[in-house]
Design an enzyme around this catalytic site. Structure first.
Site, mmCIF file in Angstrom:
data_model
loop_
_atom_site.group_PDB
_atom_site.id
_atom_site.type_symbol
_atom_site.label_atom_id
_atom_site.label_comp_id
_atom_site.label_asym_id
_atom_site.label_seq_id
_atom_site.Cartn_x
_atom_site.Cartn_y
_atom_site.Cartn_z
ATOM 1 N N GLY A 27 43.191 35.721 48.609
ATOM 2 C CA GLY A 27 41.898 35.629 47.939
ATOM 3 C C GLY A 27 41.463 34.164 47.817
ATOM 4 O O GLY A 27 40.313 33.813 48.097
ATOM 5 N N HIS A 28 42.398 33.286 47.404
ATOM 6 C CA HIS A 28 42.069 31.854 47.314
ATOM 7 C C HIS A 28 41.755 31.294 48.706
ATOM 8 O O HIS A 28 40.846 30.486 48.868
ATOM 9 C CB HIS A 28 43.253 31.053 46.769
ATOM 10 C CG HIS A 28 43.637 31.366 45.361
ATOM 11 N ND1 HIS A 28 44.814 31.990 45.032
ATOM 12 C CD2 HIS A 28 42.996 31.129 44.190
ATOM 13 C CE1 HIS A 28 44.897 32.097 43.715
ATOM 14 N NE2 HIS A 28 43.807 31.597 43.179
ATOM 15 N N GLN A 44 33.325 34.361 34.688
ATOM 16 C CA GLN A 44 33.556 32.924 34.882
ATOM 17 C C GLN A 44 32.509 32.338 35.837
ATOM 18 O O GLN A 44 31.961 31.251 35.590
ATOM 19 C CB GLN A 44 34.971 32.721 35.450
ATOM 20 C CG GLN A 44 35.249 31.316 35.939
ATOM 21 C CD GLN A 44 36.696 31.126 36.337
ATOM 22 O OE1 GLN A 44 37.550 30.943 35.483
ATOM 23 N NE2 GLN A 44 36.999 31.161 37.628
HETATM 24 O O1 PAF Z 1 39.759 30.800 38.187
HETATM 25 C C1 PAF Z 1 40.667 29.963 37.974
HETATM 26 O O2 PAF Z 1 41.698 29.918 38.665
HETATM 27 C C2 PAF Z 1 40.514 28.971 36.837
HETATM 28 O O3 PAF Z 1 39.876 29.546 35.739
HETATM 29 C C3 PAF Z 1 39.816 27.678 37.264
HETATM 30 C C4 PAF Z 1 38.372 27.917 37.682
HETATM 31 C C5 PAF Z 1 40.567 27.021 38.406
HETATM 32 C C6 PAF Z 1 39.776 26.683 36.091
HETATM 33 O O4 PAF Z 1 41.059 26.349 35.693
#
Ligand code: PAF
Length: 292
Positions: free
Chosen positions: A37-38, A154
């Site tokens: 996913g990343h 988020q």
């Molecule tokens: O989604 C995440 O992994 C975290 O909330 C982030 C955006 C890297 C902030 O620490």
């Protein structure tokens, strides 16, 4: 070859150099323990920018006192190799003291959008997120920053913050990446026992049923919400919330409401001691497991 940077000054200098040469910087903020996913976010950034920074920082201020900050997986060496493979140019992996210097007194918070869903269940969480994201954006400078839609709330909070603070940043959202059985990829999936991993399938199933019900014309908030909750509960998962909300304001619908063209169905559950989140925007997203 990816360069690993540890200070905000190094990051700023590297990004300034990219921009001075006429390039564009892409930013992918992560807490490491990278999964496919990343890496899809990194690939997205690489398509939109000439140099990509992956940040790897387990941010203490976004974890509550009884959450998994200490045990959150830290796998920097593997993450650097995976970032390079996916097209990153730089990995920014600062120490806590770099991001929160001695005597620090500053927090960034966004109101309204953070009141419900994870904001309600995890007090202080979004303030930690918006504080660290502001610092990362400040250190990077003008860029396109890519966030996953799995953390839909988020994404909306960060979009709002960037507009409100006039930051020279474009925010891009990337669709949730799922396993073959529909379960959303998450660094926390590795904590699941095999029984809980099997139970977790009920989450995308509940979302898929809601997408199907919505497509068939169901608009009653109470029906869409309670059917999803029932499906998840009957699988033996403990519900933190199953909420139907406006996808722009993140304001929950009341039970008696009829939803309009779009509605966010957002879910947080505990499978054993692991907290999992997922969501779908009805009227916008494909059914989980039915992506093209
Ligand atoms: O989604 C995440 O992994 C975290 O909330 C982030 C955006 C890297 C902030 O620490």
């Amino acid at each position: 070859m990816v360069s690993v940077l540890h200070t905000a000054l190094e990051l700023r200098a590297a990004c300034d150099e990219v921009r001075a040469a006429g390039g564009r910087v892409g930013l992918v903020p992560t807490m490491g323990s990278l999964h496919a996913g990343h890496l899809a976010l990194v690939e997205h950034a690489a398509r939109s920018a000439s140099a990509v920074v992956v940040t790897i920082f387990v941010n203490p201020t976004q974890f509550g006192p009884n959450e998994d900050f200490e045990k959150y997986p830290r796998t920097l060496e593997r993450d650097v190799a995976a970032s390079a493979e996916a097209g990153a140019t730089f990995v920014f992996a600062p120490a806590v003291v770099e991001m929160y210097p001695p005597g620090e007194r500053t927090r960034v918070s966004v109101s309204g959008l953070t009141e419900h869903l994870c904001g309600r269940s995890r007090p202080g969480h979004f303030e930690g997120v918006t504080t660290i994201v502001t610092k990362l954006l400040a250190a990077t400078g003008p860029c396109v920053a890519v966030f996953g839609r799995k953390d839909y709330q988020q994404l909306k909070v960060v979009e709002r913050m960037v507009r409100d603070l006039l930051l020279p940043v474009e925010i891009a959202g990337h669709p949730t990446v799922r396993e073959a059985d529909g379960v959303a990829l998450s660094s926390r999936n590795q904590y699941l026992s095999s029984e809980d991993r099997a139970r977790a399938r009920a989450i995308p199933e509940a979302l898929r049923r809601a997408v199907e019900g919505f497509a068939a014309g169901e608009r009653a908030a109470s029906v869409l919400r309670s059917q999803a909750e029932r499906h998840i509960t009957s699988a033996g998962l403990h519900v933190d919330y199953v909420t139907l909300a406006d996808p722009d304001s993140i304001e929950p619908f009341a039970e008696g409401d009829l939803v309009g063209e779009r509605a966010l169905l957002a879910v947080a559950v505990h499978a054993g001691s692991t907290r999992l989140i997922d969501n779908v925007v009805l009227g916008e997203d494909p059914a989980p497991g039915a992506e093209p």
